[in-house]
Design an enzyme around this catalytic site. Structure first.
Site, PDB file in Angstrom:
ATOM      1  N   SER A   1       0.869  -1.204   0.108  1.00 30.61           N
ATOM      2  CA  SER A   1      -0.012   0.044  -0.171  1.00 30.61           C
ATOM      3  C   SER A   1       0.693   1.246  -0.165  1.00 30.61           C
ATOM      4  O   SER A   1       0.326   2.464  -0.459  1.00 30.61           O
ATOM      5  CB  SER A   1      -0.840  -0.166   1.199  1.00 30.61           C
ATOM      6  OG  SER A   1      -0.219  -0.185   2.478  1.00 30.61           O
TER       7      SER A   1
ATOM      8  N   ASP B   1      -2.791   8.811   7.286  1.00 29.30           N
ATOM      9  CA  ASP B   1      -3.830   7.680   8.021  1.00 29.30           C
ATOM     10  C   ASP B   1      -3.093   7.135   9.051  1.00 29.30           C
ATOM     11  O   ASP B   1      -1.931   7.442   9.439  1.00 29.30           O
ATOM     12  CB  ASP B   1      -4.649   6.895   7.028  1.00 29.30           C
ATOM     13  CG  ASP B   1      -3.710   6.081   6.350  1.00 29.30           C
ATOM     14  OD1 ASP B   1      -2.604   5.946   6.710  1.00 29.30           O
ATOM     15  OD2 ASP B   1      -4.113   5.354   5.265  1.00 29.30           O
TER      16      ASP B   1
ATOM     17  N   HIS C   1       0.204   5.629   6.636  1.00 31.20           N
ATOM     18  CA  HIS C   1       0.696   6.085   5.555  1.00 31.20           C
ATOM     19  C   HIS C   1       1.186   7.589   5.655  1.00 31.20           C
ATOM     20  O   HIS C   1       0.318   8.212   6.112  1.00 31.20           O
ATOM     21  CB  HIS C   1      -0.133   5.637   4.309  1.00 31.20           C
ATOM     22  CG  HIS C   1      -0.508   4.452   3.975  1.00 31.20           C
ATOM     23  ND1 HIS C   1      -1.708   3.879   4.445  1.00 31.20           N
ATOM     24  CD2 HIS C   1       0.130   3.410   3.778  1.00 31.20           C
ATOM     25  CE1 HIS C   1      -1.647   2.617   4.302  1.00 31.20           C
ATOM     26  NE2 HIS C   1      -0.718   2.222   3.884  1.00 31.20           N
TER      27      HIS C   1
END
Length: 363
Positions: free
Chosen positions: A31, A322, A325
């Site tokens: 991600s 978040d 990240h």
């Protein structure tokens, strides 16, 4: 000879492109570098809804786990590309777009196939490599086999893996299957040995300049602070991971480089890059490195970033977007170390040096 110019302002997080002749760019991993492949998959590991992409040019969620640009986007700028490579699953990746490269990354994956099983339908690393083969077949039809081989050999590759093998596997639940099977000092060499096979296959598929990102400070991300820290201090158990992982990764990459007879693999010390900012956020113009901009609960580290979450008004003041990240601004500072960092950050050389050497050698 191509001329490379680098202007760097760490405090503003601003970088100017250094190359007028862009090389193809290929991205593999999780991600941290997924640019939207998971949008096309039936999985919960997605970032295709607001408030993701809040500060992007289009002000919409694209599948990047960021308020704006992620690391591949910013590296693409540095490579002189007009645009970053598209997600491989994008229907728009066709024709001339193939010449830019491709992003094969998929949120939730790890080096091990049992990592991220809770996310179900994600593109595991073996499948990403299969797609890379498939991409080259498509490219050959467009420009011929010889030119396709040259484009891939001359390309820059970024691969970011490893973190999920801990947070979404070994430490996912107490007494996880892998933690019962291995102590941490035994688990890490096992995962490194599996990673070595992946990287050797990547070389076999034509990759000749590969940036391999190490594991960052897992114990300092808001998600882990929310679960494990009452004081805001980084969790010492999870901080064992980068301390053990990164030296062994660097050694393994050195072994591969000796095996292949050149500096194919570059160790990217993501832990050092992140910790510089995490430990001294004010020095980089941030207000906090503990609280996520988007989330809920302690440190905004509980659950997902959604339209119902708390969202900060000034993303540039936050290191983390978040629970896991970085913000675009933090990503820009990190990429500055990719470009110009010393051997403590980029071993055996940084990306600016690679580009200059390759230009001299007509890579």
């Amino acid at each position: 000879m191509a001329c490379y110019i680098l202007f760097l302002s760490v405090f503003l997080g601003i970088l100017a492109p250094i190359s007028s002749a862009a090389r193809a760019f290929f991205v593999f991993g999780d991600s941290l570098v997924d640019s939207g492949n998971n949008n096309y998959l039936a999985t919960t590991a997605r970032a295709d809804a607001p408030p993701y992409g809040l500060d992007s040019a289009e002000h919409r969620a694209s599948g990047r786990f960021s308020n704006g640009k992620n690391t591949p986007d910013i590296l693409s700028e540095q490579l002189g590309a007009a645009e970053p490579p598209l997600p491989y699953l994008s229907p728009h990746l066709d024709g001339q777009k193939l010449l830019i490269g491709a992003n094969f990354a998929s949120a939730g994956i790890g080096i091990l196939n049992d990592t991220g099983i809770q996310f179900a339908n994600i593109i595991r690393i073996e499948k990403q490599l299969y797609y890379f083969e498939q991409y080259q077949q498509r490219l050959s039809k467009l420009i011929g086999a010889q030119e396709a081989k040259r484009l891939v050999n001359n390309g820059i590759v970024l691969i970011t893996l490893g973190g999920n093998d801990f947070v979404n596997n070994y430490y996912l639940i107490p007494y996880s299957a892998r933690s019962r099977e291995f102590s941490l000092p035994d688990y890490i060499p096992f995962v490194i040995s599996e990673y070595k096979k992946v990287l050797a296959k990547l070389y076999g598929l034509g990759a000749r300049r590969v940036l391999v990102t190490g594991v960052g400070p897992l114990g300092c991300v808001p998600a882990e602070l929310a679960l494990r820290s009452r004081t805001g201090a980084c969790d010492p158990e999870l901080m064992r991971v980068p301390d053990l992982w990164n030296p062994q990764l660097t050694k393994m990459l050195g072994d591969l480089n000796r095996q292949f007879g050149s500096d194919v693999f570059i160790a990217v010390n993501a832990d050092r890059m992140h910790m510089d900012i995490v430990m001294n956020p004010g020095s980089y113009g941030f207000v906090t490195s503990k609280i996520a901009c988007c989330g809920q609960g302690p440190y905004n580290g509980i659950g997902l970033c959604t339209i119902f979450s708390n969202v900060c008004s000034n993303r540039d003041a936050y290191v983390f977007w978040d629970a896991y990240h970085p913000t675009e601004r933090a990503n820009r500072i990190i990429v500055s170390q990719f470009m110009t960092g010393s051997s403590e950050y980029m071993y055996p050389m940084n990306l600016s040096t690679i580009l200059k050497l390759d230009a001299q050698n007509h890579y």
